[in-house]
Design an enzyme around this catalytic site. Structure first.
Site, PDB file in Angstrom:
ATOM      1  N   CYS A 382     112.864  30.898  73.294  1.00 34.07           N
ATOM      2  CA  CYS A 382     113.774  32.037  73.129  1.00 34.07           C
ATOM      3  C   CYS A 382     115.202  31.524  72.847  1.00 34.07           C
ATOM      4  CB  CYS A 382     113.717  32.949  74.337  1.00 34.07           C
ATOM      5  SG  CYS A 382     114.421  34.595  74.040  1.00 34.07           S
ATOM      6  N   HIS A 516     107.995  34.083  74.392  1.00 34.54           N
ATOM      7  CA  HIS A 516     107.847  33.465  75.715  1.00 34.54           C
ATOM      8  C   HIS A 516     106.371  33.133  75.969  1.00 34.54           C
ATOM      9  CE1 HIS A 516     111.924  34.081  77.391  1.00 34.54           C
ATOM     10  NE2 HIS A 516     111.957  35.093  76.548  1.00 34.54           N
ATOM     11  N   GLU A 518     105.076  31.179  78.038  1.00 33.29           N
ATOM     12  CA  GLU A 518     104.759  30.981  79.458  1.00 33.29           C
ATOM     13  C   GLU A 518     104.157  32.227  80.101  1.00 33.29           C
ATOM     14  OE1 GLU A 518     109.221  32.145  79.513  1.00 33.29           O
ATOM     15  OE2 GLU A 518     107.776  31.153  78.186  1.00 33.29           O
TER      16      GLU A 518
END
Length: 544
Positions: A382, A516, A518
């Site tokens: 990001c 993102h 994750e």
């Protein structure tokens, strides 16, 4: 017919209700049941999207664009069930909806009250979108006795009366502290907490007792007697070496069996815990280790990067290595540039995560430059990708390159986005709009260049769907400049306007992503970007 498990907490906060809910759901899932987990948050914010990470930890984003509590990350990581907008509600959102209805006249002039209007709205939330599920686990945020949670407790009490017998069950998570001076475990706080819960009309069926020391049978029987539950329903919950061993630990203590018994289910199949045994075996028996430097601005609170922390661990599981994370404050590099090499040279890889605001930005850019020049594996997420693009533009001679997020600039390599395409069509936002409504949120498609490194990481895929949470985008007008400098745009939005992924082909491992990743990583299914990043860090460790 869905069965409901209501999870409350007492004595103190931070007892791990979210982890408990995720672990119980994983155990029920391992027995073949379909589960869903929900979070009721009593605070008055509409959602955590505008809250400081230091206040509430990370904001977890779902595929459908909801900004939610970080506990939903636990839910997804432990069950693999994608969370939805309907899985997290706050008091603020409930009151917002009720006031909007009152202003429209939906209540036909009636006096709007906590009972029945607020409690009815909470019950509607709990009961919605449950088709096809065997168990709905509902975690109530906060601690029993908090004034903010009273409407939720009342809604639970009403639901337990309104639903069928054996359709609801109450699990209360409490604390059994150890008094070192006396050398004793004390059950009185648990007794008082259960009494407080009972005064609200809710009798717990199962008690999960958090403790740092083993809970003797004598103490379990004492708790059972005073709290009006069976001794077998008093479940010890000792601190675990890893959060991923918690499901196995709770199963060993009989939590899932006791919950099923509370529903009158005695013929449930034994759970298949193979995936959890594999995860813990990999976690506790690594064949090497790597050190990752995470250069961020919220490093003072690990929960601000909760999903990131876990995704790095997952990458380690995929490579059978232990991942040591060094949290580095980006502002330190702005104060003393000589400190950059001293702190980053021992790292086997460098990661710059997401964030908002100018603070620490120059330190992040300096970290990108160090990784590029020293050929250290780099991963930008990001804002981290945006810093990589700004660093690339400066390396190409545009020293004034910056982001409009940080103020006016003659070279806006990064700028605010006010229009983009989604599956619902053209999305438009005002730059002056509320902070909570101007971001690109949720899962969006990206097209990958077929010959790119990142396409290989994704197993040859040419299109992916990843979750976004950002207000600014890399300006594609700088694409030619950056690609001449060596930073290739290897992933773009389907319309070819928004850069999604950048990489450096002349670097061992240099990837920046606007999304993102994750948020979609799981211990039994690590995200490929994190698996590849840790593999690159492992290769780097063998060179030094």
């Amino acid at each position: 017919m869905a069965r409901f498990i209501f999870i409350t907490g007492g004595v103190v906060s931070s007892l791990g209700k979210g982890l408990m809910a995720a672990s119980l759901a994983a155990l029920l899932q391992a027995r073949g049941y379909k589960v869903r987990i929900r979070k009721f948050d009593p605070y008055l914010n509409v959602d955590p999207g505008t809250m400081s990470p230091y206040q509430h930890g990370e904001v977890y984003v779902t595929d459908d664009g909801a900004e939610t509590d970080l506990d939903l990350g636990h839910y997804e990581r432990f069950t693999g069930v994608s969370a939805r907008q309907s899985d997290n509600v706050t008091s603020g959102r409930i009151y917002q909806q009720i006031i909007a209805r009152e202003r429209r006249g939906d209540y036909l002039g009636a006096t709007v009250q906590v009972i029945p209007h607020v409690t009815d709205a909470i019950k509607q939330f709990a009961l919605a979108d449950t088709d096809g599920h065997d168990f709905i686990l509902c975690e109530i945020g906060g601690t029993v006795g908090d004034i903010e949670s009273l409407p939720f407790m009342e809604a639970i009490r009403q639901l337990r009366n309104e639903l069928e017998p054996l359709q609801t069950l109450s699990v209360h998570v409490t604390l059994v502290p150890y008094i070192a001076a006396a050398g004793e475990l004390k059950t009185k706080p648990t007794q008082h907490s259960v009494r407080e819960l009972a005064s609200l009309g809710i009798k717990p069926d199962v008690l999960l007792c958090r403790t740092e020391h083993p809970l003797p049978d004598t103490e379990r029987r004492k708790i059972a007697q005073f709290c009006n539950v069976r001794a077998e329903a008093v479940i010890p919950a000792l601190d675990a070496r890893s959060i991923y061993s918690v499901p196995l630990q709770y199963h060993q203590e009989g939590l899932d069996s006791e919950v099923l018994r509370g529903f009158g289910i005695t013929d449930a199949p034994e759970p298949d815990l193979t995936r959890w045994h594999d995860v813990t075996e990999r976690y506790f028996n690594p064949e090497g280790e790597v050190t990752i430097g995470v250069v961020g601005k919220y490093v003072g609170l690990p929960d601000a990067y909760k999903s990131l922390n876990e995704a790095l661990v997952h990458g380690g599981l995929a490579n059978r290595v232990k991942v040591n994370i060094r949290w580095i404050d980006a502002e330190v590099f702005e104060q003393d540039e000589a400190d950059i090499a001293a702190q980053l040279e021992p790292m086997h890889a460098i990661l710059v995560p997401g964030g908002f605001g100018e603070r620490g930005s120059e330190g992040k850019i300096a970290s990108v430059r160090f990784a590029r020049e020293r050929k250290v594996p780099f991963f930008g997420i990001c804002l981290g990708m945006q810093m990589a693009c700004i660093e690339g533009a400066r390396a190409a001679g545009h020293e004034e390159a910056s982001s409009t997020e940080f103020g006016p600039t003659e070279a806006p390599v990064v700028g605010i986005i006010t229009e983009w395409m989604s599956k619902e069509g053209l999305q438009q936002r005002s730059a002056e709009g509320d902070l909570g409504g101007t971001m690109r949120l949720g899962a969006y498609e990206a097209k990958l260049a077929g010959n790119s490194h990142v396409s290989q990481i994704y197993g040859g895929a040419t299109e992916i769907f990843e979750r976004h949470r950002h207000r600014y985008e890399v300006n594609s007008a700088y694409r030619d400049l950056l690609e001449k400098q060596g930073l290739i745009f290897s992933g773009m939005s389907p319309d070819g306007l928004l850069p999604e992924i950048v990489e450096r082909p002349d670097h061992p491992w240099f990837v920046g992503v606007q999304f993102h990743p994750e948020l979609k990583s799981k211990p039994f299914d690590p995200h490929p970007l994190f698996s590849g990043f840790i593999a690159a860090a492992l290769a780097q460790s063998r060179l030094v």
